[in-house]
Structure formats: structure tokens, C-alpha cells
Motif scaffolding. Structure first.
Motif, PDB file in Angstrom:
ATOM      1  N   VAL A 142      -0.913 -10.079  -1.958  1.00  0.00           N
ATOM      2  CA  VAL A 142      -1.058  -9.760  -0.502  1.00  0.00           C
ATOM      3  C   VAL A 142      -2.612  -9.666  -0.207  1.00  0.00           C
ATOM      4  CG1 VAL A 142       1.211  -8.544   0.213  1.00  0.00           C
ATOM      5  CG2 VAL A 142      -0.927  -7.330  -0.393  1.00  0.00           C
ATOM      6  N   HIS A 143      -3.316  -9.541  -1.355  1.00  0.00           N
ATOM      7  CA  HIS A 143      -4.716  -9.478  -1.241  1.00  0.00           C
ATOM      8  C   HIS A 143      -5.385 -10.826  -1.674  1.00  0.00           C
ATOM      9  CE1 HIS A 143      -4.482  -5.080  -0.379  1.00  0.00           C
ATOM     10  NE2 HIS A 143      -3.837  -5.121  -1.795  1.00  0.00           N
ATOM     11  N   GLY A 198      -4.646 -11.213  -6.963  1.00  0.00           N
ATOM     12  CA  GLY A 198      -3.720 -11.067  -8.254  1.00  0.00           C
ATOM     13  C   GLY A 198      -4.243  -9.601  -8.532  1.00  0.00           C
ATOM     14  N   CYS A 199      -3.824  -8.529  -7.659  1.00  0.00           N
ATOM     15  CA  CYS A 199      -4.326  -6.957  -7.962  1.00  0.00           C
ATOM     16  C   CYS A 199      -3.531  -6.468  -9.001  1.00  0.00           C
ATOM     17  CB  CYS A 199      -4.404  -6.400  -6.695  1.00  0.00           C
ATOM     18  SG  CYS A 199      -2.661  -6.248  -5.971  1.00  0.00           S
ATOM     19  N   GLY A 200      -2.156  -6.995  -9.208  1.00  0.00           N
ATOM     20  CA  GLY A 200      -1.550  -6.225  -9.874  1.00  0.00           C
ATOM     21  C   GLY A 200      -0.671  -5.079  -9.458  1.00  0.00           C
ATOM     22  N   GLU A 201      -1.217  -4.749  -8.349  1.00  0.00           N
ATOM     23  CA  GLU A 201      -0.391  -3.523  -7.787  1.00  0.00           C
ATOM     24  C   GLU A 201       0.524  -3.815  -6.565  1.00  0.00           C
ATOM     25  OE1 GLU A 201      -2.319  -0.062  -8.345  1.00  0.00           O
ATOM     26  OE2 GLU A 201      -2.587  -1.263 -10.315  1.00  0.00           O
TER      27      GLU A 201
HETATM   28 ZN   LIG Z   1      -1.506  -8.096  -5.479  1.00  0.00          ZN
END
Ligand SMILES: [Zn+2]
Length: 417
Positions: free
Chosen positions: A88-89, A92-95
Motif C-alpha cells: 500500500v506504500h 515493499g514495507c513488509g508490514e
Molecule cells: Zn507494504
């Protein structure tokens, strides 16, 4: 905090490129959304500002090929990039849920094709291309990851090519292959894709990820990373699985067991049988589960009217399943044998570097003394001939020579030098 690219070991340049592309992809989506807002909510069509094909200026492309040696992380890279596209950001924030579901293999708009047999057929590819053309349910991208794209049949390759030539605006294809050699990927597909080359990650980077991600003790991680020759998955298995360590030890005992013609044939049989046993262990369980599931679905054991007709159809489906399972077993055997040959090649490579007094670390620290003795006996030339015999065996099996024949020829060459 680690993002989705954290496990892509020793591939800094590729990660930079993928991050940039993910940001560009997010910008494409934002531009699309802005255009939609400007045009008003009644406009159902794709806004003109969303590029339909390749737009080099944005850094985003609809078709990618990840290349590199086995274990370098081709599919890890593809999956991480898919997550960054669904993030969503856009990073590839991982969260976020987009990252989580993609990495966990449950994102509705990310499809992963992992061939079970020796090739990916046209039927499978057509179905995939069709589904990939639908609008992404999550509103971002439809991503199709094809592992081992070098195993596409020609017809399947053509079906894929059509989709890549005219990609739906929100569809992204991520292909993984050992190289861009025409044997691995057709020239026409290659010409439509952007290539992300991955290299064999250094042992130190592999050891670091084993310690950080898998909680393996540093000394074990270092040994396993060196022994696996840059193959991350193999290093993890060696560090964790005592059976895998035992099999490796048996393979590395081959050089000292080659004392005559009879011993060479015995060693060949042992190697083939070990590969068969390893492959069988890896596929038997899923074979049985699949068969039971299919039989239940087909209503096996029923006695009602129509059962006979249903069972005739069922026989065809069971036959189909058996064919698939056989093809998977063959592949598992070849993979197991190939791992053994790579280990063996590492041993003779160690002997060669020692004979040349090259200042490089041995692949197999635990058999370094044995390789040193070999280096004295064979010299550089004899070590190189033996290394080449192992590599020739791999190439022969790849070219469909019967494994037993290829391995016997190799063992004789290793014995005679
Ligand atoms: Zn993400």
C-alpha cells in the motif's frame, strides 16, 4: 525492521533497481487515480495517463526476467518485487496487508507457477494468461510469477508471448530462468522483458541471512554457506537437516572409494540409488495425499446407480494424476542427483585450487585435507580433468542421457583420471 527485500542476499544492485521500479509503479497507480478523480467517478474506462505497455520513462515494465544460478534467489526476488507492487506504500514495507499476503502466498492478485514436472504445458499457461488479464481485485496489479520459465514448452512459450506482447494495463509477468540463453528463454520473449541479473551470493552474505532469519548458530551457518556454494536454500537445509548432511558426506566419500573398476560401478549405483531414495522421500507423501483426495472427490467406493460410468471417467483422471506424479518424481530425482554432482564438483574444484596454490577458500572445509592429498597425487591437470568429468556428467543428464549411464561414465573417468 526488515522490508520484503531483506532476504534477497548479496544482490544490492538488483534491489536498487527493483525498489526504483516499485516506486515508479506506485506513481503510475497514483497518476491513474488522480486522472480518475479529475474525470469524475462516472468514467469507468482506464484513464489515458495510465501507460498500456512499456514506458521506459517511469522505470516500470510489464514483463521481467530474473536470471541467475540456482539458489541465487530468482524466485525470492520475484516474490519480493511482487510484494512491493502490492504494497500500500509502494515500497515493499513488509508490514502492510499487501506485503504480508504476497509474501505468505495468499494475495488474490499474485499467482505463482511452480512446475512440478519437467515442463510447463500450454494448457496451464493459457489458463494463467486468461486469469492474468482480469482486473486486479485489490486495485493495484495482477502479478504472475513463473518459476523455472526455462521449462516452458514451446507452445506454452507462445501463449505467454502473446500476453507479453499486448499486456493488459495492470498485468505484470515475472519470469525466473537460469540465464537469457536461447536454450533457457526464447529470443522473442527475452526481447519483450527487462532482465534483472542476480549473481551467486557470497558465502558471508548467505551465512548472515541464516543467522538472522533462521536463528542458526554462526559457526554452523558459515560452514553451511561455504559448503552450499552460494545456494541459500541448500545452505539452510545443510544447517538444519541431519539427513541432508549425511547424504552430502556420502557423496564426498566417493573420491576415496574409487579404487578400481568394480568400485567405480558400485559408487555409481550408490549415487543413483541415494538420489532415488531422496526423491522418493520428498514426493511419496504428497503423492498419497493427492491420490486420496482425488479418489474421495470422485466418489470411489460408491455403489449407487451411475457409479460405473463415473468410475470410467475417474480412471482417466487418476491416470492423468499418475502421469503428473511420475513426471514430478523424475524431476525430484534429477534435482537430487544434481545436488550430489555439485557437491562432488566442489571437491575437485578444491583439489584444483590447491594444486594451483590459488589463494581461495575451499568449498568443503571438512574434506579439505582429502582434496589436498588429491591435489598432490593428480596435480592441477588431473584435478581439472576430474572436475570436467563431473561437469560433463551434469551436462549429459541435462541433455537427457540416462542418469545411470552418465554417472557410470563419470565414475570411470574419475577413477582413471
Ligand atoms: Zn507494504
Amino acid at each position: 525492521m526488515s522490508d520484503v527485500f531483506a532476504d534477497l542476499v548479496g544482490q544490492d544492485e538488483a534491489v536498487v533497481e527493483l525498489r526504483r521500479a516499485a516506486a515508479a509503479a506506485a506513481a503510475v497507480l497514483r497518476a491513474g487515480a488522480a486522472a480518475l478523480v479529475a474525470a469524475g467517478p462516472v468514467s469507468g474506462d482506464e484513464p489515458a495517463s495510465t501507460p498500456g505497455g512499456v514506458d521506459p520513462s517511469t522505470g516500470m515494465t510489464h514483463a521481467w526476467i530474473f536470471t541467475g544460478p540456482p539458489g541465487s534467489g530468482r524466485s525470492v526476488a520475484a516474490r519480493a518485487f511482487a510484494a512491493a507492487l502490492q504494497c500500500v506504500h509502494g515500497t515493499g514495507c513488509g508490514e502492510c496487508p499487501g506485503c504480508h499476503t504476497t509474501m505468505g502466498g495468499t494475495h488474490a492478485d499474485v499467482r505463482m507457477v511452480v512446475p512440478e514436472g519437467l515442463s510447463i504445458g500450454v494448457g496451464e499457461m493459457r489458463a494463467l494468461v486468461l486469469r492474468a488479464a482480469s482486473t486486479p481485485s485489490g486495485g493495484r496489479w495482477q502479478v504472475v510469477i513463473i518459476e523455472d520459465a526455462d521449462r516452458l514448452t514451446e507452445a506454452a512459450g507462445n501463449a505467454l508471448l502473446k500476453a507479453i506482447e499486448e499486456p493488459p494495463p495492470r498485468t505484470v509477468f515475472l519470469l525466473c530462468a537460469p540465464s537469457t540463453h536461447p536454450d533457457d528463454i526464447s529470443v522473442t520473449i527475452r526481447s519483450r522483458c527487462r532482465v534483472v541479473p542476480l549473481r551467486q551470493p557470497p558465502a558471508i552474505a548467505v551465512a548472515e541471512v541464516l543467522v538472522r532469519r533462521d536463528g542458526i548458530a554462526p559457526d554452523v551457518a558459515q560452514w553451511a554457506a561455504a559448503a552450499a556454494q552460494g545456494h541459500v536454500g541448500r545452505a539452510r537445509r545443510l544447517a538444519r537437516d541431519p539427513e541432508a548432511r549425511k547424504r552430502r558426506e556420502a557423496v564426498l566419500a566417493v573420491p576415496r572409494r574409487l579404487t578400481g573398476v568394480g568400485a567405480a560401478f558400485d559408487a555409481a549405483s550408490a549415487l543413483i540409488e541415494a538420489a532415488e531414495a531422496e526423491a522418493e522421500a520428498s514426493v511419496t507423501e504428497s503423492d498419497t495425499t493427492e491420490r486420496a483426495a482425488l479418489e474421495t472427490a470422485l466418489g470411489a467406493g460408491g455403489t449407487g446407480r451411475g457409479t460405473a460410468g463415473a468410475m470410467r471417467g475417474a480412471a482417466g483422471q487418476l491416470k492423468e494424476l499418475e502421469k503428473r506424479q511420475k513426471s514430478r518424481a523424475t524431476r525430484a530425482q534429477r534435482d537430487a542427483l544434481d545436488r550430489a554432482l555439485v557437491d562432488l564438483a566442489g571437491f575437485y574444484r578444491d583439489a584444483l585450487t590447491m594444486a594451483l596454490r590459488a589463494p581461495v577458500a575451499p568449498v568443503h572445509t571438512d574434506t579439505a585435507a582429502l582434496a589436498g592429498a588429491g591435489a598432490q597425487k593428480w596435480d592441477a591437470e588431473g584435478s581439472l580433468r576430474r572436475l570436467e568429468a563431473v561437469l560433463a556428467c551434469r551436462a549429459a543428464i541435462e541433455a537427457n542421457v540416462k542418469p545411470r549411464i552418465a554417472v557410470e561414465a563419470m565414475m570411470l573417468a574419475l577413477w582413471k583420471g
